[in-house]
Write a protein that holds these residues in place. Structure first.
Motif, PDB file in Angstrom:
ATOM      1  N   PRO A  19       0.783  -1.244   0.000  1.00 14.59           N
ATOM      2  CA  PRO A  19       0.000   0.000   0.000  1.00 14.59           C
ATOM      3  C   PRO A  19       0.813   1.291   0.000  1.00 14.59           C
ATOM      4  O   PRO A  19       0.291   2.341  -0.308  1.00 14.59           O
ATOM      5  N   LEU A  20       2.103   1.242   0.318  1.00 14.32           N
ATOM      6  CA  LEU A  20       2.914   2.449   0.370  1.00 14.32           C
ATOM      7  C   LEU A  20       3.606   2.778  -0.950  1.00 14.32           C
ATOM      8  O   LEU A  20       4.220   3.828  -1.079  1.00 14.32           O
ATOM      9  N   ASP A  21       3.537   1.883  -1.916  1.00 13.18           N
ATOM     10  CA  ASP A  21       4.209   2.109  -3.199  1.00 13.18           C
ATOM     11  C   ASP A  21       3.551   3.244  -3.968  1.00 13.18           C
ATOM     12  O   ASP A  21       2.364   3.508  -3.839  1.00 13.18           O
ATOM     13  N   THR A  22       4.338   3.928  -4.776  1.00 12.83           N
ATOM     14  CA  THR A  22       3.833   4.997  -5.627  1.00 12.83           C
ATOM     15  C   THR A  22       4.114   4.654  -7.084  1.00 12.83           C
ATOM     16  O   THR A  22       5.125   4.025  -7.400  1.00 12.83           O
ATOM     17  N   TYR A  23       3.203   5.058  -7.957  1.00 13.32           N
ATOM     18  CA  TYR A  23       3.269   4.684  -9.360  1.00 13.32           C
ATOM     19  C   TYR A  23       2.917   5.858 -10.245  1.00 13.32           C
ATOM     20  O   TYR A  23       2.344   6.845  -9.797  1.00 13.32           O
ATOM     21  N   ALA A  63       3.640   2.145 -13.829  1.00 10.14           N
ATOM     22  CA  ALA A  63       5.091   2.060 -13.658  1.00 10.14           C
ATOM     23  C   ALA A  63       5.487   2.545 -12.267  1.00 10.14           C
ATOM     24  O   ALA A  63       5.001   3.575 -11.804  1.00 10.14           O
ATOM     25  N   PRO A  64       6.372   1.818 -11.596  1.00  6.24           N
ATOM     26  CA  PRO A  64       6.765   2.195 -10.237  1.00  6.24           C
ATOM     27  C   PRO A  64       7.647   3.430 -10.204  1.00  6.24           C
ATOM     28  O   PRO A  64       8.445   3.670 -11.101  1.00  6.24           O
ATOM     29  N   SER A  65       7.471   4.212  -9.160  1.00  8.38           N
ATOM     30  CA  SER A  65       8.358   5.350  -8.911  1.00  8.38           C
ATOM     31  C   SER A  65       9.652   4.818  -8.304  1.00  8.38           C
ATOM     32  O   SER A  65       9.659   3.743  -7.693  1.00  8.38           O
ATOM     33  N   PRO A  66      10.754   5.545  -8.437  1.00  4.20           N
ATOM     34  CA  PRO A  66      12.038   5.036  -7.959  1.00  4.20           C
ATOM     35  C   PRO A  66      12.092   4.730  -6.457  1.00  4.20           C
ATOM     36  O   PRO A  66      12.895   3.916  -6.033  1.00  4.20           O
ATOM     37  N   ASP A  67      11.255   5.349  -5.647  1.00  2.00           N
ATOM     38  CA  ASP A  67      11.335   5.118  -4.204  1.00  2.00           C
ATOM     39  C   ASP A  67      10.549   3.900  -3.727  1.00  2.00           C
ATOM     40  O   ASP A  67      10.463   3.647  -2.537  1.00  2.00           O
ATOM     41  N   ASN A  68       9.987   3.109  -4.632  1.00  3.51           N
ATOM     42  CA  ASN A  68       9.207   1.942  -4.223  1.00  3.51           C
ATOM     43  C   ASN A  68      10.019   0.878  -3.504  1.00  3.51           C
ATOM     44  O   ASN A  68       9.478   0.109  -2.732  1.00  3.51           O
TER      45      ASN A  68
END
Length: 114
Positions: A19-23, A63-68
């Motif tokens: 749930p904390l991932d950013t895309y 697509a995932p953001s680099p901080d995932n």
């Protein structure tokens, strides 16, 4: 299938996995359906929306953001607009979640002493 439905399903799957991932939502320059949906859309459900000529018109990519990497594996979701199929790809594994394998020592060699 409706473009919004595919994107909603992809976001829901991504949030279930971590749930904390950013895309970011990546679309082709002319999505197969709902081309008007894209016009003027910069954000959808807190995820930035971008268009690229490298994305085929039948596909939408989450697509995932680099901080995932901070919370789990780095995953990318591909959703087919034409049939609603969603495929997940591992972009990068988090080293904290990869099980370590310990090498077992080989059989000991014994030599006869004369």
């Amino acid at each position: 299938m409706n473009l919004t439905t595919v994107i909603d399903r992809m976001i829901d799957q991504a949030q279930q996995s971590d749930p904390l991932d950013t895309y970011s939502i990546l679309l082709g320059t002319a999505p197969a359906t709902a081309t008007e949906w894209v016009k003027g859309k910069k954000v959808y459900r807190w995820f930035p929306v971008a268009q690229s000529r490298l994305i085929p018109n039948y596909l939408v990519v989450l697509a995932p953001s680099p901080d995932n990497y901070r919370t789990g594996d780095l995953l990318e979701f591909h959703g087919r607009i034409d049939n609603g199929q969603i495929t997940t790809f591992s972009v990068r594994r988090n080293t904290l979640t990869i099980p370590t394998v310990t090498a077992m020592p080989g059989p000991r060699r014994t030599e006869a002493v004369l």
